[in-house]
Design an enzyme around this catalytic site. Sequence first.
Site, PDB file in Angstrom:
ATOM      1  N   GLY A  43       0.796  -1.235   0.000  1.00  0.00           N
ATOM      2  CA  GLY A  43       0.000   0.000   0.000  1.00  0.00           C
ATOM      3  C   GLY A  43       0.821   1.274   0.000  1.00  0.00           C
ATOM      4  N   CYS A  45       1.981   2.883   2.571  1.00  0.00           N
ATOM      5  CA  CYS A  45       3.086   2.862   3.531  1.00  0.00           C
ATOM      6  C   CYS A  45       4.389   2.359   2.891  1.00  0.00           C
ATOM      7  N   LYS A  54      11.174   7.457   5.013  1.00  0.00           N
ATOM      8  CA  LYS A  54      12.188   7.249   6.049  1.00  0.00           C
ATOM      9  C   LYS A  54      13.558   6.982   5.458  1.00  0.00           C
ATOM     10  N   GLY A 184       0.757  23.406   4.440  1.00  0.00           N
ATOM     11  CA  GLY A 184       0.418  22.494   5.528  1.00  0.00           C
ATOM     12  C   GLY A 184       1.654  22.117   6.331  1.00  0.00           C
ATOM     13  N   GLY A 186       1.893  19.994   8.806  1.00  0.00           N
ATOM     14  CA  GLY A 186       1.666  18.742   9.550  1.00  0.00           C
ATOM     15  C   GLY A 186       2.850  17.811   9.361  1.00  0.00           C
ATOM     16  N   ILE A 188       3.549  15.355   7.168  1.00  0.00           N
ATOM     17  CA  ILE A 188       4.132  15.214   5.829  1.00  0.00           C
ATOM     18  C   ILE A 188       4.929  16.463   5.463  1.00  0.00           C
ATOM     19  N   GLU A 191       8.211  16.429   7.533  1.00  0.00           N
ATOM     20  CA  GLU A 191       9.164  15.369   7.160  1.00  0.00           C
ATOM     21  C   GLU A 191       9.730  15.624   5.754  1.00  0.00           C
ATOM     22  N   HIS A 450      22.702   2.515  31.885  1.00  0.00           N
ATOM     23  CA  HIS A 450      23.521   3.727  31.794  1.00  0.00           C
ATOM     24  C   HIS A 450      24.753   3.448  30.930  1.00  0.00           C
TER      25      HIS A 450
HETATM   26  P1  FAD Z   1      -3.082   2.056   2.142  1.00  0.00           P
HETATM   27  O1  FAD Z   1      -1.700   1.831   2.578  1.00  0.00           O
HETATM   28  O2  FAD Z   1      -3.423   3.294   1.431  1.00  0.00           O
HETATM   29  O3  FAD Z   1      -3.450   0.783   1.250  1.00  0.00           O
HETATM   30  C1  FAD Z   1      -4.631   0.667   0.541  1.00  0.00           C
HETATM   31  C2  FAD Z   1      -4.346  -0.132  -0.721  1.00  0.00           C
HETATM   32  O4  FAD Z   1      -5.588  -0.434  -1.339  1.00  0.00           O
HETATM   33  C3  FAD Z   1      -3.542   0.644  -1.762  1.00  0.00           C
HETATM   34  O5  FAD Z   1      -2.379  -0.069  -2.103  1.00  0.00           O
HETATM   35  C4  FAD Z   1      -4.489   0.794  -2.960  1.00  0.00           C
HETATM   36  O6  FAD Z   1      -3.818   0.658  -4.192  1.00  0.00           O
HETATM   37  C5  FAD Z   1      -5.430  -0.374  -2.740  1.00  0.00           C
HETATM   38  N1  FAD Z   1      -6.769  -0.164  -3.309  1.00  0.00           N
HETATM   39  C6  FAD Z   1      -7.578   0.911  -3.187  1.00  0.00           C
HETATM   40  N2  FAD Z   1      -8.751   0.701  -3.808  1.00  0.00           N
HETATM   41  C7  FAD Z   1      -8.685  -0.546  -4.347  1.00  0.00           C
HETATM   42  C8  FAD Z   1      -9.584  -1.348  -5.089  1.00  0.00           C
HETATM   43  N3  FAD Z   1     -10.803  -0.917  -5.409  1.00  0.00           N
HETATM   44  N4  FAD Z   1      -9.173  -2.573  -5.481  1.00  0.00           N
HETATM   45  C9  FAD Z   1      -7.919  -3.035  -5.157  1.00  0.00           C
HETATM   46  N5  FAD Z   1      -7.054  -2.332  -4.443  1.00  0.00           N
HETATM   47  C10 FAD Z   1      -7.424  -1.098  -4.034  1.00  0.00           C
HETATM   48  N6  FAD Z   1       2.238   5.936   8.905  1.00  0.00           N
HETATM   49  C11 FAD Z   1       3.017   5.542   9.931  1.00  0.00           C
HETATM   50  O7  FAD Z   1       2.526   4.869  10.837  1.00  0.00           O
HETATM   51  N7  FAD Z   1       4.345   5.868   9.982  1.00  0.00           N
HETATM   52  C12 FAD Z   1       4.929   6.605   9.017  1.00  0.00           C
HETATM   53  O8  FAD Z   1       6.124   6.883   9.089  1.00  0.00           O
HETATM   54  C13 FAD Z   1       4.142   7.042   7.935  1.00  0.00           C
HETATM   55  N8  FAD Z   1       4.682   7.773   6.954  1.00  0.00           N
HETATM   56  C14 FAD Z   1       3.902   8.166   5.905  1.00  0.00           C
HETATM   57  C15 FAD Z   1       4.494   8.948   4.933  1.00  0.00           C
HETATM   58  C16 FAD Z   1       3.751   9.392   3.861  1.00  0.00           C
HETATM   59  C17 FAD Z   1       4.397  10.224   2.805  1.00  0.00           C
HETATM   60  C18 FAD Z   1       2.373   9.025   3.767  1.00  0.00           C
HETATM   61  C19 FAD Z   1       1.546   9.466   2.613  1.00  0.00           C
HETATM   62  C20 FAD Z   1       1.788   8.251   4.751  1.00  0.00           C
HETATM   63  C21 FAD Z   1       2.546   7.826   5.836  1.00  0.00           C
HETATM   64  N9  FAD Z   1       1.997   7.062   6.860  1.00  0.00           N
HETATM   65  C22 FAD Z   1       2.771   6.677   7.911  1.00  0.00           C
HETATM   66  C23 FAD Z   1       0.584   6.649   6.846  1.00  0.00           C
HETATM   67  C24 FAD Z   1       0.452   5.200   6.338  1.00  0.00           C
HETATM   68  O9  FAD Z   1       1.014   5.120   5.054  1.00  0.00           O
HETATM   69  C25 FAD Z   1      -1.012   4.783   6.295  1.00  0.00           C
HETATM   70  O10 FAD Z   1      -1.615   4.980   7.554  1.00  0.00           O
HETATM   71  C26 FAD Z   1      -1.146   3.314   5.918  1.00  0.00           C
HETATM   72  O11 FAD Z   1      -0.591   3.096   4.653  1.00  0.00           O
HETATM   73  C27 FAD Z   1      -2.612   2.898   5.923  1.00  0.00           C
HETATM   74  O12 FAD Z   1      -2.736   1.590   5.480  1.00  0.00           O
HETATM   75  P2  FAD Z   1      -4.046   1.095   4.698  1.00  0.00           P
HETATM   76  O13 FAD Z   1      -3.768  -0.323   4.366  1.00  0.00           O
HETATM   77  O14 FAD Z   1      -5.241   1.439   5.461  1.00  0.00           O
HETATM   78  O15 FAD Z   1      -4.099   1.953   3.370  1.00  0.00           O
HETATM   79  P1  NAI Z   2      -1.790  16.545   8.826  1.00  0.00           P
HETATM   80  O1  NAI Z   2      -3.200  16.437   9.194  1.00  0.00           O
HETATM   81  O2  NAI Z   2      -0.757  15.933   9.708  1.00  0.00           O
HETATM   82  O3  NAI Z   2      -1.379  18.069   8.674  1.00  0.00           O
HETATM   83  C1  NAI Z   2      -2.005  18.932   7.794  1.00  0.00           C
HETATM   84  C2  NAI Z   2      -1.708  20.346   8.216  1.00  0.00           C
HETATM   85  O4  NAI Z   2      -2.124  21.210   7.179  1.00  0.00           O
HETATM   86  C3  NAI Z   2      -2.431  20.752   9.483  1.00  0.00           C
HETATM   87  O5  NAI Z   2      -1.511  21.318  10.379  1.00  0.00           O
HETATM   88  C4  NAI Z   2      -3.456  21.777   8.986  1.00  0.00           C
HETATM   89  O6  NAI Z   2      -3.741  22.780   9.923  1.00  0.00           O
HETATM   90  C5  NAI Z   2      -2.774  22.325   7.756  1.00  0.00           C
HETATM   91  N1  NAI Z   2      -3.685  22.869   6.743  1.00  0.00           N
HETATM   92  C6  NAI Z   2      -4.842  22.329   6.291  1.00  0.00           C
HETATM   93  N2  NAI Z   2      -5.369  23.102   5.328  1.00  0.00           N
HETATM   94  C7  NAI Z   2      -4.518  24.141   5.143  1.00  0.00           C
HETATM   95  C8  NAI Z   2      -4.496  25.271   4.287  1.00  0.00           C
HETATM   96  N3  NAI Z   2      -5.462  25.473   3.405  1.00  0.00           N
HETATM   97  N4  NAI Z   2      -3.464  26.137   4.371  1.00  0.00           N
HETATM   98  C9  NAI Z   2      -2.463  25.926   5.282  1.00  0.00           C
HETATM   99  N5  NAI Z   2      -2.445  24.879   6.107  1.00  0.00           N
HETATM  100  C10 NAI Z   2      -3.446  23.989   6.047  1.00  0.00           C
HETATM  101  O7  NAI Z   2      -1.708  15.967   7.325  1.00  0.00           O
HETATM  102  P2  NAI Z   2      -0.477  15.563   6.412  1.00  0.00           P
HETATM  103  O8  NAI Z   2       0.775  16.181   6.897  1.00  0.00           O
HETATM  104  O9  NAI Z   2      -0.902  15.804   5.028  1.00  0.00           O
HETATM  105  O10 NAI Z   2      -0.369  14.021   6.652  1.00  0.00           O
HETATM  106  C11 NAI Z   2      -1.490  13.176   6.440  1.00  0.00           C
HETATM  107  C12 NAI Z   2      -1.445  11.985   7.326  1.00  0.00           C
HETATM  108  O11 NAI Z   2      -0.469  11.056   6.883  1.00  0.00           O
HETATM  109  C13 NAI Z   2      -1.039  12.299   8.749  1.00  0.00           C
HETATM  110  O12 NAI Z   2      -2.110  12.771   9.505  1.00  0.00           O
HETATM  111  C14 NAI Z   2      -0.576  10.970   9.237  1.00  0.00           C
HETATM  112  O13 NAI Z   2      -1.701  10.244   9.631  1.00  0.00           O
HETATM  113  C15 NAI Z   2       0.024  10.330   7.991  1.00  0.00           C
HETATM  114  N6  NAI Z   2       1.495  10.414   8.031  1.00  0.00           N
HETATM  115  C16 NAI Z   2       2.168   9.896   9.101  1.00  0.00           C
HETATM  116  C17 NAI Z   2       3.542   9.993   9.194  1.00  0.00           C
HETATM  117  C18 NAI Z   2       4.228   9.453  10.382  1.00  0.00           C
HETATM  118  O14 NAI Z   2       3.614   8.722  11.136  1.00  0.00           O
HETATM  119  N7  NAI Z   2       5.492   9.764  10.585  1.00  0.00           N
HETATM  120  C19 NAI Z   2       4.326  10.610   8.139  1.00  0.00           C
HETATM  121  C20 NAI Z   2       3.530  11.147   7.074  1.00  0.00           C
HETATM  122  C21 NAI Z   2       2.170  11.019   7.041  1.00  0.00           C
END
Ligand code: FAD
Ligand code: NAI
Length: 471
Positions: A43, A45, A54, A184, A186, A188, A191, A450
């Site tokens: 997916g 992740c 990472k 934004g 947040g 993303i 990082e 320690h």
């Molecule tokens: P997804 O990983 O989105 O998987 C869903 C899958 O379903 C996809 O592969 C998609 O292709 C497939 N799919 C969708 N519709 C269909 C369909 N109709 N038929 C077949 N397949 C389909 N989380 C962390 O905990 N730690 C992190 O460091 C972290 N870093 C992140 C960094 C970024 C840049 C992003 C964008 C997200 C990050 N996340 C992180 C969040 C994490 O990626 C998600 O919470 C996690 O992937 C959710 O898993 P999921 O299986 O619910 O969805």
């Molecule tokens: P986020 O919800 O963490 O942050 C979005 C930020 O954008 C908020 O601070 C919000 O106030 C701001 N914002 C929203 N609309 C805006 C606008 N119009 N103008 C200016 N600022 C605005 O969402 P983000 O960073 O997109 O990440 C999405 C999700 O992906 C996270 O919530 C997290 O669940 C997951 N993720 C987790 C990571 C991890 O665990 N290390 C790494 C990357 C993503």
Amino acid sequence: ASEAEEKDLVIIGGGVAGYVAAIKAGQSGMKVTCIEKRGALGGTCLNVGCIPSKSLLNNSHLYHQILHDTKNRGIEVGDVKLNLGAMMKAKETSVSGLTKGIEFLFKKNNVEYIKGTGAFQDEHTVAVNLVEGGETTVRGKNILIATGSEATPFPGLTIDEKKVITSTGAIALQEVPKKMVVIGGGIIGLEMGSVWSRLGAEVTVVEYLGQIGGPGMDADVAKQAQKLLQKQGMKFKLNTKVTAGDAGGEGVKINVEAAKGGKEETLDADVVLVAIGRRPYTNGLGLENIGLEVDERGRVIIDQEYRTKIPHIRAIGDVTFGPMLAHKAEEESVAVVEYMAKGYGHVNYGAIPSVMYTHPEVAWVGQNEQELKAANVKYNVGQFPFSANSRAKTNLDTEGFVKMISDAETDRILGIHIIGPNAGEMIAEGVLALEYGASSEDVARTSHAHPTLSEAFKEAAMATYDKAVHY
Ligand code: FAD
Ligand code: NAI
């Protein structure tokens, strides 16, 4: 897949939520099929999220450290050059190794893997449009929706993943932009903003709220994080909203104004990263064919056992309620299969950690001070700085602190907030403490090796119910 055979479980989506559920179901002896459309398992992740980001965070940090933080360690280096192509290759190697690993685990646990897009035909049948062409259908006694999420677009800015990018473009840029604007502040934004700032881009983060870090981050930690990221060269515009963007010319122009209205300004950028949150993904899933609805934020509606209103169809992960985190999805995968196989399962939503993998890292679990204040809870706070920790001192990496919050009456730990080196590893101790209902005194009276960074954790606990020794 045979059209006649009915599987015990059909999973739509092979992300963390889907693939872990598939393996668990296979292990419990269920006949299971997992349908994934992207051509690779893991997916968001594994393919475009946690793992590639990472990899880039780690290697860009090393590069930045070699440029700026070696002389005082007695290390003299010659010419340091960035080879972005090789850095991207290293990222791809990590990703492909892990996604292939899941295919192996599928085979080992008798999970059938279908590459294609699944859509509900009826309550027990999923039609699959195969990646390699053609169609098939699969029938399931149980069906699990695990289709994940996608980046929320910014109105008026068309994503091309080159000039106007989401995180997917941000892990694959082919050159370091001169100027990057991040919409934004947040997780993303911070990082990916860090990655490109370390590699040489001038990064400006525009955040609507008065605090960076996204939902849940403690205000003290967010303030410190902003200070340290600024020191590294990132710029911030808080309390600022983006009103419009124009990517028609050579670069991109971004119009911003104070969130409460007022002064307007135009920012120029080569690349704009849209990072304003993610939204559940159910496009083309055919929910309408079975009368399933989503809520106002697009989330598939479920009960405590992850059931939709059609009881044998369930949903977990980013596509439904809760924080969009891979480890949250993973917990739900185990629980949902247990509900199906045994009738009970368990996830403690009060003890799901959050980690931001910047340098220093930020990590927390439980409630923050603002939330406790709003809920009128009386609490004690203990804080310990890494500048007073022996290991942080030997590592010359002393920025940040551990902050522990416990109930004023019972001393039960309510929240732990860390900014500092290795915070993401250290928070595991906090999660365990919360899971077991520990008091700060329980942690303080536990021996910590320690010299380790985790002694700062122990000392913060000491400071919560009594006094720290070394500060
Ligand atoms: P997804 O990983 O989105 O998987 C869903 C899958 O379903 C996809 O592969 C998609 O292709 C497939 N799919 C969708 N519709 C269909 C369909 N109709 N038929 C077949 N397949 C389909 N989380 C962390 O905990 N730690 C992190 O460091 C972290 N870093 C992140 C960094 C970024 C840049 C992003 C964008 C997200 C990050 N996340 C992180 C969040 C994490 O990626 C998600 O919470 C996690 O992937 C959710 O898993 P999921 O299986 O619910 O969805
Ligand atoms: P986020 O919800 O963490 O942050 C979005 C930020 O954008 C908020 O601070 C919000 O106030 C701001 N914002 C929203 N609309 C805006 C606008 N119009 N103008 C200016 N600022 C605005 O969402 P983000 O960073 O997109 O990440 C999405 C999700 O992906 C996270 O919530 C997290 O669940 C997951 N993720 C987790 C990571 C991890 O665990 N290390 C790494 C990357 C993503």
